[in-house]
Design a protein around this motif. Structure first.
Motif, PDB file in Angstrom:
ATOM      1  N   GLY A 114       0.782  -1.223   0.000  1.00 40.73           N
ATOM      2  CA  GLY A 114       0.000   0.000   0.000  1.00 40.73           C
ATOM      3  C   GLY A 114       0.817   1.277   0.000  1.00 40.73           C
ATOM      4  N   CYS A 115       2.146   1.153   0.017  1.00 41.00           N
ATOM      5  CA  CYS A 115       3.000   2.336   0.125  1.00 41.00           C
ATOM      6  C   CYS A 115       3.866   2.582  -1.103  1.00 41.00           C
ATOM      7  CB  CYS A 115       3.898   2.219   1.361  1.00 41.00           C
ATOM      8  SG  CYS A 115       3.017   2.449   2.917  1.00 41.00           S
ATOM      9  N   GLN A 116       3.512   1.971  -2.205  1.00 35.67           N
ATOM     10  CA  GLN A 116       4.289   2.216  -3.420  1.00 35.67           C
ATOM     11  C   GLN A 116       3.385   2.292  -4.646  1.00 35.67           C
ATOM     12  OE1 GLN A 116       7.087  -1.055  -4.028  1.00 35.67           O
ATOM     13  NE2 GLN A 116       5.946  -2.318  -2.582  1.00 35.67           N
ATOM     14  N   PRO A 117       2.340   3.158  -4.591  1.00 35.50           N
ATOM     15  CA  PRO A 117       1.475   3.316  -5.768  1.00 35.50           C
ATOM     16  C   PRO A 117       2.261   3.856  -6.961  1.00 35.50           C
ATOM     17  CG  PRO A 117       0.509   4.366  -3.823  1.00 35.50           C
ATOM     18  CD  PRO A 117       1.918   4.027  -3.487  1.00 35.50           C
ATOM     19  N   GLU A 118       1.888   3.410  -8.123  1.00 31.21           N
ATOM     20  CA  GLU A 118       2.560   3.873  -9.331  1.00 31.21           C
ATOM     21  C   GLU A 118       2.419   5.385  -9.481  1.00 31.21           C
ATOM     22  OE1 GLU A 118       2.482   3.047 -14.187  1.00 31.21           O
ATOM     23  OE2 GLU A 118       1.163   1.933 -12.819  1.00 31.21           O
TER      24      GLU A 118
ATOM     25  N   THR B 265       0.193   8.042  -0.155  1.00 26.83           N
ATOM     26  CA  THR B 265      -0.488   6.791  -0.482  1.00 26.83           C
ATOM     27  C   THR B 265      -1.828   7.017  -1.163  1.00 26.83           C
ATOM     28  OG1 THR B 265      -1.516   6.670   1.713  1.00 26.83           O
ATOM     29  CG2 THR B 265       0.639   5.607   1.439  1.00 26.83           C
ATOM     30  N   SER B 266      -2.459   8.133  -0.872  1.00 21.34           N
ATOM     31  CA  SER B 266      -3.674   8.604  -1.542  1.00 21.34           C
ATOM     32  C   SER B 266      -3.686  10.116  -1.363  1.00 21.34           C
ATOM     33  CB  SER B 266      -4.932   7.947  -0.938  1.00 21.34           C
ATOM     34  OG  SER B 266      -5.045   8.241   0.443  1.00 21.34           O
TER      35      SER B 266
ATOM     36  N   ALA C 143       3.280   7.709  -7.580  1.00 18.73           N
ATOM     37  CA  ALA C 143       2.951   8.420  -6.350  1.00 18.73           C
ATOM     38  C   ALA C 143       3.932   9.548  -6.092  1.00 18.73           C
ATOM     39  CB  ALA C 143       2.964   7.450  -5.164  1.00 18.73           C
TER      40      ALA C 143
END
Length: 243
Positions: free
Chosen positions: A43-47, A72-73, A49
């Protein structure tokens, strides 16, 4: 407690080989940063980001940049540098922020202990009325619907730490599991039974044996969702051990 220098913003391209991350800086330059996190970083490496890096001018370092924060969001930040939590917890304890651990005159780090040959993150001593406190710090960054979960991958090391804390309690000392919530979107902390069921079982067993569990949140973002540049712990977060 704050970052020593202003952080550098960029966009995450990819994380790979566990300890490396390619990041695109605002001017278009691509750099490789050290990723100081051995976990899954679920959950801590969104494309693509937004990420923030610290920069070192030490000529002996192979990589100039270190990955510190990730969005993260929208407006929600997490600190992924697992070298930070022990110092964060120590600073908060010595500053009197953590009420449960107030009153100790001495704090030592990385003290060897236990039959399983561990090192405790923080050993507190010198309290007028309380026994020594053995404090194990865990970084919580996995968030699902406002709930924070630990661990983010199966952790035999974490299981060992729970056994060691129980042994210290049996000897008459305090054993404390300190969940350091380095994620601004987490409202409570739970054991990640869906990831490591054995850890959840051991955590509940440890609590029954007298191990204490506390959780505190780090102030990472301001009202605008951007980094404050500070890593101070600001408030307690509830811990829910219900299955």
């Amino acid at each position: 407690m704050k970052f020593p220098e202003p952080l550098v913003e960029g966009r995450l391209i990819r994380r790979y080989k566990r300890f490396l991350a390619d990041v695109r800086l605002p001017g278009g330059e691509e750099v490789t940063a050290h990723c100081p996190n051995t976990g899954s970083m679920l959950g801590c490496q969104p494309e693509n980001a937004r990420v923030w890096l610290s920069r070192s001018d030490n000529p002996k370092r192979k990589l100039q940049y270190t990955w510190e924060l990730v969005e993260t969001s929208p407006g929600v930040l997490a600190c992924v540098n697992t070298a930070r939590p022990n110092a964060q917890a120590r600073h908060a304890i010595e500053s009197g922020v953590v009420e449960e651990l107030a009153g100790y005159s001495t704090v030592r780090s990385e003290v060897r202990y236990g039959e399983e040959k561990s090192r405790i993150d923080l050993l507190l001593s010198g309290h007028a009325s309380e026994p020594d406190a053995w404090v194990e710090v865990k970084n919580v960054t996995l968030a699902e619907g406002g709930r924070g979960y630990f661990p983010d991958a199966v952790t035999e090391r974490g299981q060992k730490h729970l056994r060691e804390l129980m042994a210290q309690v049996a000897k008459g000392d305090r054993g404390v599991l300190f969940f350091l919530v380095n994620h601004t979107g987490i409202e409570e902390v739970r054991p990640a039974d869906h990831i490591d069921a054995r850890y959840g079982q051991l955590l509940r067993q440890a609590c029954e044996a007298g191990v204490e569990v506390v959780a505190y949140r780090s102030a990472l973002a301001g009202d605008d969702g951007n980094p404050t540049g500070r890593l101070d712990l600001t408030e307690a977060v509830p811990v829910n051990l219900e299955p």
